[in-house]
Design an enzyme around this catalytic site. Structure first.
Site, PDB file in Angstrom:
ATOM      1  N   LYS A 201       0.886  -1.173   0.000  1.00 29.17           N
ATOM      2  CA  LYS A 201       0.000   0.000   0.000  1.00 29.17           C
ATOM      3  C   LYS A 201       0.913   1.209   0.000  1.00 29.17           C
ATOM      4  O   LYS A 201       1.968   1.198   0.657  1.00 29.17           O
ATOM      5  CB  LYS A 201      -0.843  -0.006   1.269  1.00 29.17           C
ATOM      6  CG  LYS A 201      -1.810   1.158   1.414  1.00 29.17           C
ATOM      7  CD  LYS A 201      -2.442   1.103   2.819  1.00 29.17           C
ATOM      8  CE  LYS A 201      -3.533   2.117   3.018  1.00 29.17           C
ATOM      9  NZ  LYS A 201      -3.870   2.261   4.459  1.00 29.17           N
ATOM     10  N   HIS A 276      -2.400   1.419  16.168  1.00 32.06           N
ATOM     11  CA  HIS A 276      -1.637   2.561  15.651  1.00 32.06           C
ATOM     12  C   HIS A 276      -2.529   3.479  14.827  1.00 32.06           C
ATOM     13  O   HIS A 276      -3.640   3.105  14.446  1.00 32.06           O
ATOM     14  CB  HIS A 276      -0.429   2.072  14.835  1.00 32.06           C
ATOM     15  CG  HIS A 276      -0.770   1.156  13.696  1.00 32.06           C
ATOM     16  ND1 HIS A 276      -1.141  -0.154  13.869  1.00 32.06           N
ATOM     17  CD2 HIS A 276      -0.793   1.358  12.356  1.00 32.06           C
ATOM     18  CE1 HIS A 276      -1.382  -0.712  12.705  1.00 32.06           C
ATOM     19  NE2 HIS A 276      -1.190   0.184  11.750  1.00 32.06           N
TER      20      HIS A 276
HETATM   21  C1  OGA Z   1      -1.772   1.558   7.396  1.00 33.97           C
HETATM   22  C2  OGA Z   1      -0.962   2.301   8.380  1.00 33.97           C
HETATM   23  C3  OGA Z   1       0.841   3.803   8.861  1.00 33.97           C
HETATM   24  C4  OGA Z   1       1.687   4.873   8.239  1.00 33.97           C
HETATM   25  O1  OGA Z   1      -1.811   2.002   6.239  1.00 33.97           O
HETATM   26  O2  OGA Z   1      -2.352   0.514   7.801  1.00 33.97           O
HETATM   27  O3  OGA Z   1      -1.100   2.030   9.535  1.00 33.97           O
HETATM   28  O4  OGA Z   1       2.720   5.183   8.825  1.00 33.97           O
HETATM   29  N1  OGA Z   1      -0.090   3.236   7.951  1.00 33.97           N
HETATM   30  O5  OGA Z   1       1.311   5.408   7.212  1.00 33.97           O
HETATM   31 NI    NI Z   2      -1.842   0.022   9.777  1.00 34.22          NI
END
Ligand code: OGA
Ligand code: NI
Length: 334
Positions: A201, A276
């Site tokens: 991602k 998080h």
């Molecule tokens: C996610 C995420 C954290 C970041 O996309 O699941 O927690 O540092 N990203 O972008």
């Molecule tokens: Ni995440």
């Protein structure tokens, strides 16, 4: 389907101090109110070139138990492979809107493609972030339709990163396995072995007029086994521990390892999936490249039998990964 990309909203709100109300979080979420300052504790940074394997296993197991998140340095991925990954992804997001929309998600594309809203939040709020998802390993699941064609070196940079990342993730599974008293190979096997899926991602968090009130991604744990993330230099990741939100400091070329739900389940709760979230910045664009290591959809995950006994009864159901995902996305009990 026309979606309001956060990138477009951000460029309209460049010189103002306001943003649409759907981005204003409730007070119990607002980063300005809820972030811990002047902290004494810091997320562990672990040197993977440590020659004493026993010590390394202990450091990793402790971090996975107490934080559910740690950074690793000297991990074996060349700095250049990381900077190329960052460079080509950044270039994609800097293309004109029309060029990005070519690989936009459609109702048929599932998770892959360029998009904005991942799941509707119960209170109708939105995160200050756009994203791109595509799988990078194994070859049998890769669909290049969702890989940017521009910049032309996008593919090579991502292939190179995926190759190097596999070595790191194999080692992490080994250490985590040894850390709960299993043999080195057992944890990776339990998550699907060589069929493990690497889902990349890219998060794109444009400058935000009210970073005190907005969030990028809201508090969550990842559904994956592990998530291994590369950030750009703009800090924004926060982890929750013992009632407080801690900033994860930026360490150049480090990888940020998250324990996801599936490792918590396999370890029967010994390792903790980390809660998080991300904050955003008033002047700068933050970006991040998490790779979610996911079991194949039909693969069943449950507590590893050797870790279950009378003193430690099974705390989680055993189910196919795709059923776990369905329940989580639809906010149904597991
Ligand atoms: C996610 C995420 C954290 C970041 O996309 O699941 O927690 O540092 N990203 O972008
Ligand atoms: Ni995440």
């Amino acid at each position: 389907m026309e979606v309001d990309r956060v990138q477009a909203i951000a460029s309209l709100s460049k010189n103002v101090d306001t943003m649409p109300s759907e981005f204003v979080r409730s007070e119990d979420e607002q980063p300005a109110i809820t972030t811990l300052h002047g902290v004494v504790l810091e997320v562990p940074v672990i040197d993977l070139s440590h020659s004493d394997e026993e010590k390394l296993v202990k450091l990793i197991a402790d971090a996975a138990q107490n934080w559910g998140l740690f950074q690793v340095v000297n991990h074996g991925i060349p700095d250049e492979a990381i900077s190329k990954l960052i460079e080509v992804g950044t270039k994609f997001f800097e293309l004109p809107k029309e060029e990005k929309e070519v690989i936009a998600k459609t109702p048929e594309s599932g998770i892959e493609g360029y998009g904005t809203i991942l799941q509707t939040e119960i209170d109708g709020k939105r995160g200050w972030v756009d994203h791109l998802f595509h799988k990078i390993w194994p070859p049998s699941v890769i669909n290049h339709k969702y890989w940017p064609k521009n910049p032309p070196s996008y593919r090579e940079a991502n292939e190179e990163y995926a190759k190097k990342l596999r070595e790191v993730s194999d080692n992490l599974f080994k250490y985590l396995s040894l850390g709960v008293g299993l043999e080195g190979h057992e944890m990776k096997e339990a998550v699907g072995g060589d069929d493990l899926i690497y889902l990349l991602k890219i998060n794109y968090y444009p400058p935000c007029p009210r970073p005190d009130l907005a969030l990028g991604v809201v508090a969550h744990t990842d559904m994956s086994t592990l998530t291994i993330l590369v950030p750009n230099e703009v800090q924004g990741l926060q982890v929750f521990r013992d009632g407080y939100w801690y900033n994860v400091k930026y360490v150049p070329n480090a990888l940020i390892v998250h324990i996801g739900d599936q490792i918590e389940i396999l370890s029967n709760g010994k390792y903790k999936a980390v809660l998080h979230r991300t904050t955003v910045n008033k002047e700068k664009t933050r970006m991040s490249w998490p790779v979610f290591l996911e079991p194949p959809p039909e693969h069943e995950v449950g507590p590893i039998s050797k870790l279950v006994n009378e003193e430690n009864p099974s705390k989680y159901k055993t189910k196919k990964y795709k059923d776990y995902v369905y329940c989580k996305l639809n906010k149904l009990p597991q």
